[in-house]
Design a protein around this motif. Structure first.
Motif, PDB file in Angstrom:
ATOM      1  N   GLU A   1       0.779  -1.233   0.042  1.00  0.00           N
ATOM      2  CA  GLU A   1      -0.120  -0.042   0.033  1.00  0.00           C
ATOM      3  C   GLU A   1       0.940   1.194   0.197  1.00  0.00           C
ATOM      4  OE1 GLU A   1      -3.070   0.106  -0.535  1.00  0.00           O
ATOM      5  OE2 GLU A   1      -2.901  -2.156  -0.848  1.00  0.00           O
ATOM      6  N   LYS A   2       1.846   1.325   0.792  1.00  0.00           N
ATOM      7  CA  LYS A   2       2.841   2.394   0.528  1.00  0.00           C
ATOM      8  C   LYS A   2       3.633   2.541  -0.626  1.00  0.00           C
ATOM      9  CE  LYS A   2       5.258   5.785   2.711  1.00  0.00           C
ATOM     10  NZ  LYS A   2       4.739   7.115   3.135  1.00  0.00           N
ATOM     11  N   VAL A   3       3.830   1.292  -1.313  1.00  0.00           N
ATOM     12  CA  VAL A   3       4.528   1.451  -2.464  1.00  0.00           C
ATOM     13  C   VAL A   3       3.431   2.096  -3.494  1.00  0.00           C
ATOM     14  CG1 VAL A   3       5.418  -0.081  -4.417  1.00  0.00           C
ATOM     15  CG2 VAL A   3       5.958  -0.448  -2.217  1.00  0.00           C
ATOM     16  N   LYS A   4       2.138   1.765  -3.432  1.00  0.00           N
ATOM     17  CA  LYS A   4       1.271   2.430  -4.355  1.00  0.00           C
ATOM     18  C   LYS A   4       1.157   3.886  -4.084  1.00  0.00           C
ATOM     19  CE  LYS A   4      -1.637  -1.595  -4.816  1.00  0.00           C
ATOM     20  NZ  LYS A   4      -3.045  -2.032  -4.363  1.00  0.00           N
ATOM     21  N   ALA A   5       1.362   4.386  -2.796  1.00  0.00           N
ATOM     22  CA  ALA A   5       1.147   5.673  -2.318  1.00  0.00           C
ATOM     23  C   ALA A   5       2.329   6.388  -2.911  1.00  0.00           C
ATOM     24  CB  ALA A   5       0.930   5.665  -0.916  1.00  0.00           C
ATOM     25  N   LEU A   6       3.510   5.874  -2.825  1.00  0.00           N
ATOM     26  CA  LEU A   6       4.700   6.625  -3.206  1.00  0.00           C
ATOM     27  C   LEU A   6       4.696   6.803  -4.669  1.00  0.00           C
ATOM     28  CD1 LEU A   6       7.113   4.733  -0.892  1.00  0.00           C
ATOM     29  CD2 LEU A   6       6.879   7.116  -1.087  1.00  0.00           C
ATOM     30  N   ARG A   7       4.103   5.599  -5.609  1.00  0.00           N
ATOM     31  CA  ARG A   7       4.012   5.903  -7.087  1.00  0.00           C
ATOM     32  C   ARG A   7       3.137   7.048  -7.405  1.00  0.00           C
ATOM     33  NH1 ARG A   7       1.807   2.208 -10.322  1.00  0.00           N
ATOM     34  NH2 ARG A   7       3.137   2.539 -12.065  1.00  0.00           N
ATOM     35  N   ARG A   8       2.078   7.151  -6.714  1.00  0.00           N
ATOM     36  CA  ARG A   8       1.041   8.291  -6.826  1.00  0.00           C
ATOM     37  C   ARG A   8       1.731   9.329  -6.612  1.00  0.00           C
ATOM     38  NH1 ARG A   8      -2.681   4.432  -4.584  1.00  0.00           N
ATOM     39  NH2 ARG A   8      -2.600   5.401  -2.571  1.00  0.00           N
ATOM     40  N   SER A   9       2.663   9.549  -5.768  1.00  0.00           N
ATOM     41  CA  SER A   9       3.445  10.927  -5.240  1.00  0.00           C
ATOM     42  C   SER A   9       4.218  11.206  -5.893  1.00  0.00           C
ATOM     43  CB  SER A   9       3.525  10.886  -3.624  1.00  0.00           C
ATOM     44  OG  SER A   9       4.805  10.026  -3.482  1.00  0.00           O
ATOM     45  N   SER A  10       4.716  10.598  -7.166  1.00  0.00           N
ATOM     46  CA  SER A  10       5.716  10.786  -7.909  1.00  0.00           C
ATOM     47  C   SER A  10       7.165  10.361  -7.638  1.00  0.00           C
ATOM     48  CB  SER A  10       5.872  12.102  -8.549  1.00  0.00           C
ATOM     49  OG  SER A  10       4.757  12.803  -9.141  1.00  0.00           O
ATOM     50  N   ALA A  11       7.060   9.584  -6.717  1.00  0.00           N
ATOM     51  CA  ALA A  11       8.545   8.935  -6.141  1.00  0.00           C
ATOM     52  C   ALA A  11       9.073   8.197  -7.285  1.00  0.00           C
ATOM     53  CB  ALA A  11       8.187   7.953  -5.088  1.00  0.00           C
ATOM     54  N   LEU A  12      10.370   8.233  -7.495  1.00  0.00           N
ATOM     55  CA  LEU A  12      10.975   7.378  -8.571  1.00  0.00           C
ATOM     56  C   LEU A  12      11.067   5.932  -7.946  1.00  0.00           C
ATOM     57  CD1 LEU A  12      13.225   6.949 -10.839  1.00  0.00           C
ATOM     58  CD2 LEU A  12      15.159   7.417  -8.983  1.00  0.00           C
ATOM     59  N   VAL A  13      10.537   5.057  -8.679  1.00  0.00           N
ATOM     60  CA  VAL A  13      10.464   3.692  -8.705  1.00  0.00           C
ATOM     61  C   VAL A  13      11.797   2.988  -9.257  1.00  0.00           C
ATOM     62  CG1 VAL A  13       8.888   1.563  -9.029  1.00  0.00           C
ATOM     63  CG2 VAL A  13       7.735   3.829  -8.538  1.00  0.00           C
ATOM     64  N   LEU A  14      12.290   2.310  -8.585  1.00  0.00           N
ATOM     65  CA  LEU A  14      13.860   1.663  -8.793  1.00  0.00           C
ATOM     66  C   LEU A  14      13.809   0.351  -8.823  1.00  0.00           C
ATOM     67  CD1 LEU A  14      16.456   2.839  -9.827  1.00  0.00           C
ATOM     68  CD2 LEU A  14      17.108   2.909  -7.494  1.00  0.00           C
ATOM     69  N   ASP A  15      14.113  -0.264  -9.946  1.00  0.00           N
ATOM     70  CA  ASP A  15      14.059  -2.046 -10.094  1.00  0.00           C
ATOM     71  C   ASP A  15      15.451  -2.024 -10.040  1.00  0.00           C
ATOM     72  OD1 ASP A  15      14.269  -4.521 -10.907  1.00  0.00           O
ATOM     73  OD2 ASP A  15      12.423  -4.490 -11.904  1.00  0.00           O
ATOM     74  N   VAL A  16      15.995  -2.733  -8.970  1.00  0.00           N
ATOM     75  CA  VAL A  16      17.348  -3.132  -8.813  1.00  0.00           C
ATOM     76  C   VAL A  16      17.522  -4.505  -9.145  1.00  0.00           C
ATOM     77  CG1 VAL A  16      17.499  -1.263  -6.972  1.00  0.00           C
ATOM     78  CG2 VAL A  16      16.939  -3.624  -6.223  1.00  0.00           C
ATOM     79  N   ARG A  17      16.636  -5.389  -9.729  1.00  0.00           N
ATOM     80  CA  ARG A  17      17.008  -6.525 -10.454  1.00  0.00           C
ATOM     81  C   ARG A  17      17.936  -6.492 -11.562  1.00  0.00           C
ATOM     82  NH1 ARG A  17      11.667  -8.976 -12.039  1.00  0.00           N
ATOM     83  NH2 ARG A  17      11.605  -6.630 -12.673  1.00  0.00           N
ATOM     84  N   GLU A  18      18.283  -7.749 -11.733  1.00  0.00           N
ATOM     85  CA  GLU A  18      19.335  -7.757 -12.966  1.00  0.00           C
ATOM     86  C   GLU A  18      18.622  -7.759 -14.307  1.00  0.00           C
ATOM     87  OE1 GLU A  18      22.641  -8.491 -12.956  1.00  0.00           O
ATOM     88  OE2 GLU A  18      22.357  -7.803 -10.568  1.00  0.00           O
ATOM     89  N   PRO A  19      19.456  -7.411 -15.224  1.00  0.00           N
ATOM     90  CA  PRO A  19      18.741  -6.798 -16.675  1.00  0.00           C
ATOM     91  C   PRO A  19      17.726  -7.968 -17.191  1.00  0.00           C
ATOM     92  CG  PRO A  19      20.946  -6.127 -16.746  1.00  0.00           C
ATOM     93  CD  PRO A  19      20.884  -7.091 -15.473  1.00  0.00           C
ATOM     94  N   ASN A  20      18.105  -9.198 -16.981  1.00  0.00           N
ATOM     95  CA  ASN A  20      17.315 -10.281 -17.497  1.00  0.00           C
ATOM     96  C   ASN A  20      15.856 -10.461 -16.882  1.00  0.00           C
ATOM     97  OD1 ASN A  20      18.937 -11.313 -15.370  1.00  0.00           O
ATOM     98  ND2 ASN A  20      18.075 -13.517 -15.790  1.00  0.00           N
ATOM     99  N   GLU A  21      16.095 -10.180 -15.235  1.00  0.00           N
ATOM    100  CA  GLU A  21      14.761  -9.971 -14.471  1.00  0.00           C
ATOM    101  C   GLU A  21      13.909  -9.028 -15.075  1.00  0.00           C
ATOM    102  OE1 GLU A  21      15.642 -11.643 -10.004  1.00  0.00           O
ATOM    103  OE2 GLU A  21      17.336 -10.125 -11.028  1.00  0.00           O
ATOM    104  N   TRP A  22      14.522  -7.778 -15.460  1.00  0.00           N
ATOM    105  CA  TRP A  22      13.714  -6.554 -15.786  1.00  0.00           C
ATOM    106  C   TRP A  22      12.941  -7.067 -17.424  1.00  0.00           C
ATOM    107  CZ3 TRP A  22      12.166  -1.679 -14.828  1.00  0.00           C
ATOM    108  CH2 TRP A  22      12.207  -0.875 -16.102  1.00  0.00           C
ATOM    109  N   GLN A  23      13.638  -7.622 -18.223  1.00  0.00           N
ATOM    110  CA  GLN A  23      13.284  -7.924 -19.548  1.00  0.00           C
ATOM    111  C   GLN A  23      11.957  -8.886 -19.345  1.00  0.00           C
ATOM    112  OE1 GLN A  23      16.729  -9.209 -21.682  1.00  0.00           O
ATOM    113  NE2 GLN A  23      17.403  -7.044 -21.781  1.00  0.00           N
ATOM    114  N   GLU A  24      11.920  -9.641 -18.335  1.00  0.00           N
ATOM    115  CA  GLU A  24      10.800 -10.749 -18.131  1.00  0.00           C
ATOM    116  C   GLU A  24       9.678  -9.675 -17.638  1.00  0.00           C
ATOM    117  OE1 GLU A  24      12.367 -13.586 -15.574  1.00  0.00           O
ATOM    118  OE2 GLU A  24      13.771 -14.440 -16.912  1.00  0.00           O
ATOM    119  N   GLY A  25       9.646  -9.031 -17.172  1.00  0.00           N
ATOM    120  CA  GLY A  25       8.668  -7.816 -16.575  1.00  0.00           C
ATOM    121  C   GLY A  25       9.129  -6.750 -15.617  1.00  0.00           C
ATOM    122  N   HIS A  26       8.231  -5.988 -15.322  1.00  0.00           N
ATOM    123  CA  HIS A  26       8.672  -4.833 -14.487  1.00  0.00           C
ATOM    124  C   HIS A  26       7.564  -3.782 -14.205  1.00  0.00           C
ATOM    125  CE1 HIS A  26       9.904  -3.363 -18.561  1.00  0.00           C
ATOM    126  NE2 HIS A  26       9.181  -2.152 -18.007  1.00  0.00           N
TER     127      HIS A  26
END
Length: 122
Positions: free
Chosen positions: A24-49
Motif C-alpha cells: 500500500e505504501k509502494v502504491k502511495a509513493l508511486r502516486r506521489s511521483s516517487a522514483l520507482v527503482l527496479d534493482v534486479r538484474e537486466p534479464n529479470e527486468w526484461q521478463e517484466g517490471h
C-alpha cells in the motif's frame, strides 16, 4: 578485529537503515511521483517490471543513480524479486544522501499480484 556478516545479516542491517514499506505504501509513493527503482538484474527486468520503473541493477547503483536522480529529497522506492536487494539498495541510497529512500518488502511478483501496473512479457 574484522566482523564478517552473512548475506542475510547484511540485509537485516540494511533494513535498520532504510525504511521497508508494504504494498500500500509502494502504491502511495508511486502516486506521489516517487522514483520507482527496479534493482534486479537486466534479464529479470526484461521478463517484466513495474510500469514507469527505472532499471538500475543493485551491482551498479552507486555509479548510476546520479545519472537518473540528482534530487536527494525526492522519494525513491526500490524493489527486487524478494526484498533483499531492495533493502540493500535503499540503505545504500540513504548512505549516499537520498534521505527518502524506501525498500519494498514485496517482490515484483507480489507487487504485480497486488494490482500495480506492470509491463510483463508472457
Amino acid at each position: 578485529m574484522l566482523t564478517f556478516l552473512t548475506a542475510q545479516q547484511m540485509i537485516d542491517e540494511a533494513k535498520k537503515v532504510a525504511d521497508t514499506v508494504d504494498v500500500e505504501k509502494v502504491k502511495a509513493l508511486r502516486r506521489s511521483s516517487a522514483l520507482v527503482l527496479d534493482v534486479r538484474e537486466p534479464n529479470e527486468w526484461q521478463e517484466g517490471h513495474l510500469e514507469g520503473a527505472v532499471a538500475i541493477p543493485r551491482g551498479v547503483l552507486e555509479m548510476k543513480i546520479s545519472d537518473e536522480e540528482s534530487d536527494h529529497q525526492r522519494p525513491i522506492v526500490t524493489y527486487c524479486a524478494s526484498g533483499g536487494r531492495a533493502a540493500l539498495a535503499a540503505a545504500t541510497l540513504r548512505q549516499m544522501g537520498y534521505i527518502a529512500a524506501f525498500a519494498s518488502k514485496a517482490g515484483f511478483d507480489d507487487l504485480q499480484a497486488a494490482g500495480l501496473p506492470c509491463n510483463k512479457l508472457d
